[in-house]
Design an enzyme around this catalytic site. Structure first.
Site, PDB file in Angstrom:
ATOM      1  N   LYS A  13     -13.144   1.454  -4.057  1.00 20.43           N
ATOM      2  CA  LYS A  13     -12.964   1.425  -5.513  1.00 20.43           C
ATOM      3  C   LYS A  13     -13.497   0.119  -6.104  1.00 20.43           C
ATOM      4  O   LYS A  13     -14.212   0.135  -7.099  1.00 20.43           O
ATOM      5  CB  LYS A  13     -11.471   1.569  -5.874  1.00 20.43           C
ATOM      6  CG  LYS A  13     -10.815   2.837  -5.357  1.00 20.43           C
ATOM      7  CD  LYS A  13      -9.341   2.921  -5.772  1.00 20.43           C
ATOM      8  CE  LYS A  13      -8.460   1.794  -5.279  1.00 20.43           C
ATOM      9  NZ  LYS A  13      -8.327   1.734  -3.793  1.00 20.43           N
ATOM     10  N   ARG A  88      -1.298   4.673 -10.152  1.00 17.82           N
ATOM     11  CA  ARG A  88      -0.977   4.796  -8.732  1.00 17.82           C
ATOM     12  C   ARG A  88       0.252   5.662  -8.503  1.00 17.82           C
ATOM     13  O   ARG A  88       0.671   5.845  -7.357  1.00 17.82           O
ATOM     14  CB  ARG A  88      -0.682   3.410  -8.187  1.00 17.82           C
ATOM     15  CG  ARG A  88      -1.645   2.946  -7.109  1.00 17.82           C
ATOM     16  CD  ARG A  88      -1.258   1.539  -6.712  1.00 17.82           C
ATOM     17  NE  ARG A  88      -1.904   1.091  -5.524  1.00 17.82           N
ATOM     18  CZ  ARG A  88      -3.014   0.369  -5.505  1.00 17.82           C
ATOM     19  NH1 ARG A  88      -3.617   0.056  -6.615  1.00 17.82           N
ATOM     20  NH2 ARG A  88      -3.515  -0.025  -4.355  1.00 17.82           N
ATOM     21  N   ARG A 127     -12.378  -6.601   5.529  1.00 16.68           N
ATOM     22  CA  ARG A 127     -12.675  -6.988   4.142  1.00 16.68           C
ATOM     23  C   ARG A 127     -12.500  -8.489   3.899  1.00 16.68           C
ATOM     24  O   ARG A 127     -11.537  -9.081   4.333  1.00 16.68           O
ATOM     25  CB  ARG A 127     -11.737  -6.210   3.210  1.00 16.68           C
ATOM     26  CG  ARG A 127     -11.721  -6.732   1.776  1.00 16.68           C
ATOM     27  CD  ARG A 127     -11.212  -5.727   0.787  1.00 16.68           C
ATOM     28  NE  ARG A 127      -9.836  -5.302   0.994  1.00 16.68           N
ATOM     29  CZ  ARG A 127      -9.257  -4.347   0.271  1.00 16.68           C
ATOM     30  NH1 ARG A 127      -9.942  -3.719  -0.667  1.00 16.68           N
ATOM     31  NH2 ARG A 127      -8.018  -4.013   0.504  1.00 16.68           N
ATOM     32  N   ARG A 161      -7.360 -11.097   2.058  1.00 16.26           N
ATOM     33  CA  ARG A 161      -6.075 -10.826   1.418  1.00 16.26           C
ATOM     34  C   ARG A 161      -4.946 -10.832   2.441  1.00 16.26           C
ATOM     35  O   ARG A 161      -5.074 -10.252   3.518  1.00 16.26           O
ATOM     36  CB  ARG A 161      -6.132  -9.477   0.708  1.00 16.26           C
ATOM     37  CG  ARG A 161      -6.751  -9.575  -0.666  1.00 16.26           C
ATOM     38  CD  ARG A 161      -7.070  -8.248  -1.254  1.00 16.26           C
ATOM     39  NE  ARG A 161      -5.968  -7.297  -1.200  1.00 16.26           N
ATOM     40  CZ  ARG A 161      -6.046  -6.054  -1.650  1.00 16.26           C
ATOM     41  NH1 ARG A 161      -7.171  -5.628  -2.185  1.00 16.26           N
ATOM     42  NH2 ARG A 161      -5.009  -5.253  -1.566  1.00 16.26           N
ATOM     43  N   ARG A 172       1.097   0.148   3.257  1.00 19.67           N
ATOM     44  CA  ARG A 172       0.334   0.521   2.061  1.00 19.67           C
ATOM     45  C   ARG A 172      -0.168   1.955   2.168  1.00 19.67           C
ATOM     46  O   ARG A 172      -0.207   2.687   1.179  1.00 19.67           O
ATOM     47  CB  ARG A 172      -0.830  -0.456   1.855  1.00 19.67           C
ATOM     48  CG  ARG A 172      -0.338  -1.803   1.339  1.00 19.67           C
ATOM     49  CD  ARG A 172      -1.368  -2.887   1.490  1.00 19.67           C
ATOM     50  NE  ARG A 172      -2.601  -2.582   0.792  1.00 19.67           N
ATOM     51  CZ  ARG A 172      -3.770  -3.127   1.084  1.00 19.67           C
ATOM     52  NH1 ARG A 172      -3.879  -3.987   2.064  1.00 19.67           N
ATOM     53  NH2 ARG A 172      -4.829  -2.788   0.408  1.00 19.67           N
TER      54      ARG A 172
HETATM   55  P1  ADP Z   1      -6.341  -1.687  -2.707  1.00 21.26           P
HETATM   56  O1  ADP Z   1      -7.534  -1.556  -3.576  1.00 21.26           O
HETATM   57  O2  ADP Z   1      -6.657  -2.241  -1.367  1.00 21.26           O
HETATM   58  O3  ADP Z   1      -5.519  -0.467  -2.677  1.00 21.26           O
HETATM   59  P2  ADP Z   1      -5.129  -3.240  -4.839  1.00 21.26           P
HETATM   60  O4  ADP Z   1      -5.818  -4.551  -4.959  1.00 21.26           O
HETATM   61  O5  ADP Z   1      -5.481  -2.187  -5.802  1.00 21.26           O
HETATM   62  O6  ADP Z   1      -5.342  -2.757  -3.345  1.00 21.26           O
HETATM   63  O7  ADP Z   1      -3.551  -3.443  -4.918  1.00 21.26           O
HETATM   64  C1  ADP Z   1      -2.881  -4.410  -4.151  1.00 21.26           C
HETATM   65  C2  ADP Z   1      -1.378  -4.286  -4.358  1.00 21.26           C
HETATM   66  O8  ADP Z   1      -1.055  -4.526  -5.730  1.00 21.26           O
HETATM   67  C3  ADP Z   1      -0.790  -2.901  -4.046  1.00 21.26           C
HETATM   68  O9  ADP Z   1      -0.488  -2.748  -2.683  1.00 21.26           O
HETATM   69  C4  ADP Z   1       0.479  -2.927  -4.928  1.00 21.26           C
HETATM   70  O10 ADP Z   1       1.511  -3.701  -4.350  1.00 21.26           O
HETATM   71  C5  ADP Z   1      -0.005  -3.661  -6.167  1.00 21.26           C
HETATM   72  N1  ADP Z   1      -0.548  -2.753  -7.206  1.00 21.26           N
HETATM   73  C6  ADP Z   1      -1.822  -2.717  -7.672  1.00 21.26           C
HETATM   74  N2  ADP Z   1      -1.950  -1.784  -8.618  1.00 21.26           N
HETATM   75  C7  ADP Z   1      -0.741  -1.200  -8.765  1.00 21.26           C
HETATM   76  C8  ADP Z   1      -0.230  -0.150  -9.574  1.00 21.26           C
HETATM   77  N3  ADP Z   1      -1.017   0.506 -10.461  1.00 21.26           N
HETATM   78  N4  ADP Z   1       1.068   0.188  -9.424  1.00 21.26           N
HETATM   79  C9  ADP Z   1       1.864  -0.443  -8.561  1.00 21.26           C
HETATM   80  N5  ADP Z   1       1.455  -1.444  -7.773  1.00 21.26           N
HETATM   81  C10 ADP Z   1       0.165  -1.831  -7.854  1.00 21.26           C
HETATM   82  P1  ADP Z   2     -10.756  -0.654  -2.485  1.00 24.58           P
HETATM   83  O1  ADP Z   2     -11.004  -1.429  -3.754  1.00 24.58           O
HETATM   84  O2  ADP Z   2     -10.756   0.823  -2.694  1.00 24.58           O
HETATM   85  O3  ADP Z   2      -9.551  -1.129  -1.759  1.00 24.58           O
HETATM   86  P2  ADP Z   2     -13.126  -2.091  -1.478  1.00 24.58           P
HETATM   87  O4  ADP Z   2     -14.190  -1.796  -2.466  1.00 24.58           O
HETATM   88  O5  ADP Z   2     -12.501  -3.433  -1.501  1.00 24.58           O
HETATM   89  O6  ADP Z   2     -12.004  -0.928  -1.528  1.00 24.58           O
HETATM   90  O7  ADP Z   2     -13.734  -1.816  -0.024  1.00 24.58           O
HETATM   91  C1  ADP Z   2     -12.982  -2.070   1.160  1.00 24.58           C
HETATM   92  C2  ADP Z   2     -13.893  -2.742   2.188  1.00 24.58           C
HETATM   93  O8  ADP Z   2     -14.842  -1.789   2.677  1.00 24.58           O
HETATM   94  C3  ADP Z   2     -14.720  -3.905   1.656  1.00 24.58           C
HETATM   95  O9  ADP Z   2     -14.824  -4.851   2.703  1.00 24.58           O
HETATM   96  C4  ADP Z   2     -16.074  -3.271   1.315  1.00 24.58           C
HETATM   97  O10 ADP Z   2     -17.132  -4.225   1.475  1.00 24.58           O
HETATM   98  C5  ADP Z   2     -16.184  -2.157   2.329  1.00 24.58           C
HETATM   99  N1  ADP Z   2     -16.792  -0.920   1.798  1.00 24.58           N
HETATM  100  C6  ADP Z   2     -16.703  -0.400   0.547  1.00 24.58           C
HETATM  101  N2  ADP Z   2     -17.349   0.774   0.450  1.00 24.58           N
HETATM  102  C7  ADP Z   2     -17.842   1.033   1.696  1.00 24.58           C
HETATM  103  C8  ADP Z   2     -18.622   2.124   2.259  1.00 24.58           C
HETATM  104  N3  ADP Z   2     -18.984   3.183   1.523  1.00 24.58           N
HETATM  105  N4  ADP Z   2     -18.950   2.036   3.574  1.00 24.58           N
HETATM  106  C9  ADP Z   2     -18.571   0.983   4.322  1.00 24.58           C
HETATM  107  N5  ADP Z   2     -17.839  -0.072   3.852  1.00 24.58           N
HETATM  108  C10 ADP Z   2     -17.487  -0.048   2.548  1.00 24.58           C
END
Ligand code: ADP
Ligand code: ADP
Ligand code: ZN
Length: 219
Positions: A13, A88, A127, A161, A172
């Site tokens: 994302k 979420r 990541r 992170r 998660r």
């Molecule tokens: P990822 O993209 O790896 O899922 P995020 O950066 O979006 O992680 O979110 C990290 C953490 O922040 C989540 O595990 C949660 O604790 C919190 N968080 C983010 N967005 C939301 C949301 N819309 N509702 C509740 N918690 C959230």
């Molecule tokens: P999210 O925001 O959904 O948690 P990220 O965009 O941070 O996901 O991506 C998670 C990890 O995977 C990052 O290290 C990113 O560079 C890598 N990544 C993202 N998209 C792809 C893909 N299509 N194939 C392989 N690795 C990816």
């Protein structure tokens, strides 16, 4: 143009929303980034969110809805927004619908990046990101062109992170399956949901997204 990108942790994302932000001149609203900034700044919100995030749980709907209500204003999002990490829960999705109706906005696209659990863990465990500009990288899948130097800003410091550690990732994923996966069903019912294969390479996923959004691309 207003877009939601759905998908589990590590689905891509953040990676794709950075691209869409730059290409379509949208405002990226990434709730995880906002929360991490609040934690780093030690604000009231940060103090409330810190422990919950460290445990891999979700921050309360009330808090998150408040954050988004302020963030989606015209002033903040002159060309529209891309939501990454919100909604979420189905309660957040319902609240978003109410908020949008109140301010006369609508969602143009809700796109789900589909990725299986094993791949999510691979993605998250490799990541890292640039400390200076936040650009995202991966040990295997997306290294900076020049080792140790950010492609976007030339920064040389990177971070991982805290919640990307293996113990927290399992929690998660649990939260994702229990609370977030139903959000796709919510948008499927309203007919706005589109699915994209998130298992493909980064550039391929981008192409699939562009195909969906293509006709609206800014000149
Ligand atoms: P990822 O993209 O790896 O899922 P995020 O950066 O979006 O992680 O979110 C990290 C953490 O922040 C989540 O595990 C949660 O604790 C919190 N968080 C983010 N967005 C939301 C949301 N819309 N509702 C509740 N918690 C959230
Ligand atoms: P999210 O925001 O959904 O948690 P990220 O965009 O941070 O996901 O991506 C998670 C990890 O995977 C990052 O290290 C990113 O560079 C890598 N990544 C993202 N998209 C792809 C893909 N299509 N194939 C392989 N690795 C990816
Ligand atoms: Zn950078």
């Amino acid at each position: 143009m207003n877009i939601i990108l759905l998908g589990p942790p590590g689905a891509g994302k953040g990676t794709q929303s950075d691209y869409l932000r730059d290409t379509f001149k949208l405002t990226k609203l990434a709730t995880g980034d906002m929360l991490r900034a609040a934690v780093a700044a030690g604000t009231e919100l940060g103090l409330q969110a810190k422990q919950v995030m460290a445990e891999g749980k979700l921050v309360s709907d009330d808090i998150m809805i408040g954050i988004i209500r302020d963030a989606i204003s015209d002033q903040n999002c002159p060309n529209g927004f891309i939501l990454d990490g919100f909604p979420r829960t189905t309660a957040q999705a319902e609240a978003l619908d109410v908020m949008l109706a109140e301010v006369g906005k609508k969602l143009d696209f809700v796109i789900e990046l589909k990725v299986d659990d094993a791949e999510m863990v691979n993605r998250i465990s490799g990541r890292f990101s640039c400390k200076q500009c936040g650009a995202g990288y991966h040990d295997t899948f997306k290294q900076p062109a020049k080792a140790g130097v950010c492609d976007s800003c030339g920064g040389t410091e990177f971070s991982r992170r805290e919640d990307d550690r293996a113990e927290t990732v399992a929690k998660r994923l649990e939260a994702y399956h229990a609370q977030t996966a139903p959000v796709a069903g919510y948008y499927a019912k309203t007919g706005t949901l589109k699915g994209v294969d998130g298992m493909a390479e980064i550039g391929e996923v981008t192409k699939s997204l562009e195909k969906i959004l293509g006709e609206k691309k800014a000149a």
